[in-house]
Scaffold this motif. Structure first.
Motif, PDB file in Angstrom:
ATOM      1  N   ARG A 146       0.983  -1.109   0.058  1.00  0.00           N
ATOM      2  CA  ARG A 146      -0.061  -0.135   0.073  1.00  0.00           C
ATOM      3  C   ARG A 146       0.841   1.406  -0.008  1.00  0.00           C
ATOM      4  N   ARG A 147       0.452   2.199  -0.623  1.00  0.00           N
ATOM      5  CA  ARG A 147       1.062   3.475  -0.659  1.00  0.00           C
ATOM      6  C   ARG A 147       1.017   4.322   0.707  1.00  0.00           C
ATOM      7  N   LEU A 148       1.862   4.355   1.212  1.00  0.00           N
ATOM      8  CA  LEU A 148       1.876   5.022   2.599  1.00  0.00           C
ATOM      9  C   LEU A 148       2.696   6.323   2.669  1.00  0.00           C
ATOM     10  N   LEU A 149       2.356   7.543   2.869  1.00  0.00           N
ATOM     11  CA  LEU A 149       3.030   8.721   3.074  1.00  0.00           C
ATOM     12  C   LEU A 149       4.215   8.448   4.151  1.00  0.00           C
ATOM     13  N   ARG A 150       5.253   9.216   3.630  1.00  0.00           N
ATOM     14  CA  ARG A 150       6.353   9.396   4.564  1.00  0.00           C
ATOM     15  C   ARG A 150       6.072   9.876   5.794  1.00  0.00           C
ATOM     16  N   ARG A 151       5.945   9.416   6.945  1.00  0.00           N
ATOM     17  CA  ARG A 151       5.528  10.364   8.200  1.00  0.00           C
ATOM     18  C   ARG A 151       6.680  10.105   9.226  1.00  0.00           C
ATOM     19  N   ASP A 152       6.884  11.390   9.975  1.00  0.00           N
ATOM     20  CA  ASP A 152       7.794  11.356  11.029  1.00  0.00           C
ATOM     21  C   ASP A 152       7.084  11.506  12.464  1.00  0.00           C
ATOM     22  N   SER A 153       5.679  11.563  12.263  1.00  0.00           N
ATOM     23  CA  SER A 153       5.126  11.463  13.631  1.00  0.00           C
ATOM     24  C   SER A 153       3.990  10.679  13.460  1.00  0.00           C
ATOM     25  N   GLY A 154       3.154  10.748  14.739  1.00  0.00           N
ATOM     26  CA  GLY A 154       1.964   9.624  14.800  1.00  0.00           C
ATOM     27  C   GLY A 154       2.584   8.206  15.120  1.00  0.00           C
ATOM     28  N   VAL A 155       1.849   7.293  15.072  1.00  0.00           N
ATOM     29  CA  VAL A 155       2.207   5.734  15.268  1.00  0.00           C
ATOM     30  C   VAL A 155       2.025   4.830  14.025  1.00  0.00           C
ATOM     31  N   PHE A 156       0.722   5.109  13.162  1.00  0.00           N
ATOM     32  CA  PHE A 156       0.395   4.140  12.302  1.00  0.00           C
ATOM     33  C   PHE A 156       1.205   4.365  11.002  1.00  0.00           C
ATOM     34  N   GLY A 157       1.759   3.419  10.218  1.00  0.00           N
ATOM     35  CA  GLY A 157       2.433   3.759   9.188  1.00  0.00           C
ATOM     36  C   GLY A 157       3.765   4.409   9.247  1.00  0.00           C
ATOM     37  N   VAL A 158       4.294   4.363  10.558  1.00  0.00           N
ATOM     38  CA  VAL A 158       5.681   4.693  10.744  1.00  0.00           C
ATOM     39  C   VAL A 158       6.483   3.673  10.989  1.00  0.00           C
ATOM     40  N   PRO A 159       7.784   3.855  10.421  1.00  0.00           N
ATOM     41  CA  PRO A 159       8.863   2.795  10.626  1.00  0.00           C
ATOM     42  C   PRO A 159       9.291   2.653  11.958  1.00  0.00           C
ATOM     43  N   LEU A 160       9.444   1.385  12.658  1.00  0.00           N
ATOM     44  CA  LEU A 160       9.838   0.816  13.841  1.00  0.00           C
ATOM     45  C   LEU A 160      10.825   1.757  14.422  1.00  0.00           C
ATOM     46  N   LYS A 161      11.769   1.715  13.549  1.00  0.00           N
ATOM     47  CA  LYS A 161      13.092   2.511  14.087  1.00  0.00           C
ATOM     48  C   LYS A 161      12.653   4.013  14.392  1.00  0.00           C
ATOM     49  N   PHE A 162      11.868   4.691  13.600  1.00  0.00           N
ATOM     50  CA  PHE A 162      11.545   5.933  13.924  1.00  0.00           C
ATOM     51  C   PHE A 162      10.674   6.092  15.269  1.00  0.00           C
ATOM     52  N   LEU A 163       9.687   5.261  15.554  1.00  0.00           N
ATOM     53  CA  LEU A 163       8.933   5.162  16.743  1.00  0.00           C
ATOM     54  C   LEU A 163       9.760   5.022  17.840  1.00  0.00           C
ATOM     55  N   LEU A 164      10.918   4.032  17.836  1.00  0.00           N
ATOM     56  CA  LEU A 164      11.767   3.812  18.977  1.00  0.00           C
ATOM     57  C   LEU A 164      12.730   4.979  19.214  1.00  0.00           C
ATOM     58  N   ASP A 165      12.984   5.547  18.247  1.00  0.00           N
ATOM     59  CA  ASP A 165      14.000   6.921  18.340  1.00  0.00           C
ATOM     60  C   ASP A 165      13.065   7.936  19.207  1.00  0.00           C
ATOM     61  N   GLY A 166      11.770   8.104  18.967  1.00  0.00           N
ATOM     62  CA  GLY A 166      11.207   9.132  19.472  1.00  0.00           C
ATOM     63  C   GLY A 166      10.701   8.560  20.984  1.00  0.00           C
ATOM     64  N   LYS A 221      -3.743  -5.294  15.210  1.00  0.00           N
ATOM     65  CA  LYS A 221      -3.368  -5.820  13.979  1.00  0.00           C
ATOM     66  C   LYS A 221      -3.317  -4.866  13.090  1.00  0.00           C
ATOM     67  N   MET A 222      -4.022  -3.546  13.152  1.00  0.00           N
ATOM     68  CA  MET A 222      -3.781  -2.769  12.251  1.00  0.00           C
ATOM     69  C   MET A 222      -2.443  -1.977  12.347  1.00  0.00           C
ATOM     70  N   PHE A 223      -1.916  -1.891  13.306  1.00  0.00           N
ATOM     71  CA  PHE A 223      -0.637  -1.355  13.534  1.00  0.00           C
ATOM     72  C   PHE A 223       0.510  -2.284  12.999  1.00  0.00           C
ATOM     73  N   ILE A 224       0.428  -3.712  13.086  1.00  0.00           N
ATOM     74  CA  ILE A 224       1.107  -4.658  12.464  1.00  0.00           C
ATOM     75  C   ILE A 224       1.161  -4.408  11.021  1.00  0.00           C
ATOM     76  N   ARG A 225      -0.120  -4.646  10.491  1.00  0.00           N
ATOM     77  CA  ARG A 225      -0.153  -4.706   8.942  1.00  0.00           C
ATOM     78  C   ARG A 225       0.229  -3.203   8.346  1.00  0.00           C
ATOM     79  N   GLU A 226       0.232  -2.083   8.932  1.00  0.00           N
ATOM     80  CA  GLU A 226       0.418  -1.192   8.433  1.00  0.00           C
ATOM     81  C   GLU A 226       2.138  -0.585   8.243  1.00  0.00           C
ATOM     82  N   LEU A 227       2.688  -1.438   9.052  1.00  0.00           N
ATOM     83  CA  LEU A 227       4.082  -0.900   8.808  1.00  0.00           C
ATOM     84  C   LEU A 227       4.671  -0.621   7.671  1.00  0.00           C
ATOM     85  N   PRO A 228       5.390   0.378   7.128  1.00  0.00           N
ATOM     86  CA  PRO A 228       5.840   0.658   5.841  1.00  0.00           C
ATOM     87  C   PRO A 228       6.811  -0.602   5.634  1.00  0.00           C
ATOM     88  N   THR A 229       7.649  -1.178   6.474  1.00  0.00           N
ATOM     89  CA  THR A 229       8.242  -2.328   6.244  1.00  0.00           C
ATOM     90  C   THR A 229       7.561  -3.676   7.186  1.00  0.00           C
TER      91      THR A 229
END
Length: 633
Positions: free
Chosen positions: A290-310, A379-387
């Motif tokens: 799925r096409r996901l916008l590159r995001r650096d905020s929020g929690v859904f559709g954000v790479p795990l590494k970015f979430l952990l850095d925050g 389940k939504m969080f897991i399946r919407e991970l960009p990777t």
């Protein structure tokens, strides 16, 4: 559909006469995912599809041999080992896999009228006599022999000369009676312990030869003693339980980043060699995402590494995103709820909660979230991970595990794959599997058996291929259309893999003995090439740190100096014997600190390793006599 009596029966994808009833849970989950995609996102080709990436070049790069294709080492956070050190560590069969890949890469370059940077003959020596025959056997998985001879390491034209590893006594097969679960940042309550009576000892973790060199008979269709041993008792559901190697049980998170880098390179080569030895081919595919916008905020559709850095700004040292921990906390509070994970929540309510979490996670009111809503968000969080949680790189390899006919070898392959996952993905998967095991432990109340949980989670961890007629990709090409039989096999296959990972999860993060031995060889070889100056500086710095000690005092054989720079008692000499464990040493320093402390093996032929409390120190001393011993949290 009730799970089969034996796990092996799942591999052949036996389908009942009424698959619609049997797979109702799975298809409900797939339909929910597709409806969500149609409303909120559009389909497009992945970045990998827009690029023409050479498969062999990608494989060599993932194996830490990028200098063979680019001429220079990649920029890594941790210093990578030299190509010569890595190649000199490989067994003959692993070296044959690398040689075959490099040959294919060079042939591709020649077809494009480009000159290879490194020829295979410049990397590997030519065998003479018996060695040449051994090399040919190593390149043909059908002709391998098991077990290999003690001196089995291949040499390159720039092999680092080192003394042969001294012979060691047979490793003991000790089994911990308590549950062997790695230290977790977030653990689930009420998980029943695995006891000796209802488990099987995975003493194959103690072997000094790779998995790929022990499957020759299995590939030829002969008598595979491992398969006979673990299948003869009709206990496909009983988990394998790790045993303690002589150096102590080692998990992936016990190793430093430099050791994990070396471990990843060797594991990547070993996995390819292992699957090839079993006759399993990996077809690298580029599934639609799925096409996901590159995001650096929020929690859904954000790479795990970015979430952990925050998250680490407020909670240093965490390994799992805080939002996932919150979701699991809500679910763990009511593991007895019937239909947990299976009963869907309101779609409108889930959309609202998602928006609120993305808008202000820190101020989100979790007390208003019901269990079914938390399950939907999870389940939504897991399946919407960009990777994907299992990563684009390894999804095809996970599916290839279904081509292995033995549960025993399937678990070995899943273990190698788990060690290859990036740290953030590996830790997140580990916490998720611990939670799913806790759900299954309460199946009498929540009616969620192991098979039901696997069916619900499979489409979220293994995205289903498109099966609607008329669905087209960008560029006008029609998406692959699956038959009912193929759809059923894909569903059962994904659920079977989830079921295996839940059942045998304690093994997935354990580093087998042969991999740790190869990491030590690689570190030792790398040190001999470029670390002589660093070791000299280390000795000078150590002399300064040891200024409070008795100058010139030489330690006797079997005596180690334990350093604890963060404690008032900065050092202590310890006489080792066969009964000395790591916990015996840390007990002397525990009274000086209220926090939990561990003993670390630092330097020598490894960068840094956290020792298990039950680790016999005398064995570590014999394997790595020149290491330092450090006490720290």
């Amino acid at each position: 559909m009730e799970p089969p009596d034996r796990a092996e029966d799942v591999v052949v994808h036996t389908i009942t006469s009424d698959p619609r009833v049997a797979m109702e849970t799975y298809w409900r989950e797939v339909q929910s995912i597709e409806e969500e995609e149609e409303e909120e996102v559009e389909m497009e080709e992945t970045e990998e599809e827009r690029k023409s990436v050479d498969e062999e070049e990608a494989w060599l790069t993932e194996a830490g041999l990028s200098s063979l294709v680019t001429g220079s080492a990649p920029a890594e956070e941790a210093t990578p080992p030299s190509t010569e050190a890595l190649i000199s560590t490989l067994t003959r069969q692993q070296a044959a896999t690398v040689r075959r890949r490099l040959d294919r890469y060079n042939q591709t370059l020649k077809s494009r009228n480009r000159q290879p940077i490194r020829d295979v003959r410049d990397v590997f020596t030519q065998f003479q006599g018996d060695d040449e025959e051994s090399a040919e056997r190593g390149s043909d998985p059908c002709a391998t022999e098991s077990p290999p001879p003690p001196c089995r390491y291949h040499t390159s034209t720039k092999t680092i000369r080192r003394s042969k590893h001294p012979g060691r006594a047979p490793l003991p097969t000790l089994l911990f009676e308590d549950q062997l679960t790695p230290p977790a940042a977030h653990t689930c309550p009420a998980t029943p312990p695995v006891t000796v009576s209802d488990s099987r000892r995975a003493d194959w973790l103690l072997r000094d030869y790779p998995y790929s060199e022990g499957v020759a008979e299995h590939r030829r269709g002969g008598v595979c003693w491992d398969c006979l041993r673990f299948h003869a008792d009709e206990s496909g559901e009983r988990p394998f339980v790790p045993v303690s190697p002589s150096e102590g049980l080692t998990w992936a998170d016990d190793l430093s980043s430099r050791d994990l880098l070396s471990l990843g390179y060797i594991t990547h080569i070993e996995l390819s060699t292992f699957l090839l030895s079993l006759g399993v081919q990996i077809k690298r595919t580029h599934p639609l995402r799925r096409r996901l916008l590159r995001r650096d905020s929020g929690v859904f559709g954000v790479p795990l590494k970015f979430l952990l850095d925050g998250d680490r700004k407020s909670s240093p040292g965490i390994k799992v995103p805080l939002v996932l921990q919150k979701m699991l906390s809500v679910l763990e509070s009511s593991l007895q709820t019937e239909g947990l994970l299976r009963v869907p929540g309101s779609a409108a309510r889930l959309k609202y909660l998602r928006r609120e979490l993305d808008r202000c996670f820190a101020g989100f009111d979790w007390s208003a979230v019901r269990q079914v809503e938390a399950a939907g968000l999870l389940k939504m969080f897991i399946r919407e991970l960009p990777t994907p949680l299992l990563t684009h790189t390894h999804l095809a390899s996970y599916r290839a595990v279904l081509g292995i006919s033995s549960v025993f070898h399937q678990v070995q392959a899943l273990q190698l794959l788990s060690l290859l996952l990036p740290e953030a993905h590996r830790e997140t998967l580990r916490v998720l599997l611990v939670f799913l095991r806790a759900v299954v432990a309460h199946q009498d109340q929540n009616r969620m058996s192991l098979w039901n949980v696997s069916m619900v989670m499979a489409p979220n961890l293994f995205p289903a291929h498109r099966h609607q007629h008329g669905r087209r990709q960008l560029g006008g090409s029609k998406a692959p259309v699956l038959t009912a039989q193929e759809e059923m096999e894909e569903a059962v296959g994904g659920a079977y893999l989830v079921r295996l990972m839940i059942t045998h999860q304690d093994l997935l993060w354990t580093v087998p003995n042969f991999l740790l031995t190869q990491v030590r060889h690689m570190t030792q070889a790398s040190n001999q090439v470029w670390d002589s100056l660093a070791r000299t500086r280390k000795k000078l710095l150590q002399r300064r740190r040891n200024s409070n000690w008795t100058q010139g005092a030489e330690l006797c054989e079997g005596v180690i100096r334990v350093q604890a720079p963060l404690h008032s008692r900065v050092s202590m000499a310890v006489q080792l014997d066969g009964q000395t464990r790591a916990r015996d040493v840390t007990a002397h320093f525990q009274g000086h600190s209220s926090s939990s402390i561990r003993l670390y093996e630092v330097g020598g032929n490894i960068a840094e390793r956290r020792l298990h409390p039950d680790c016999p120190l005398l064995d570590v001393y014999r394997v790595n006599p020149h290491c330092d011993w450090l006490i720290k949290p």
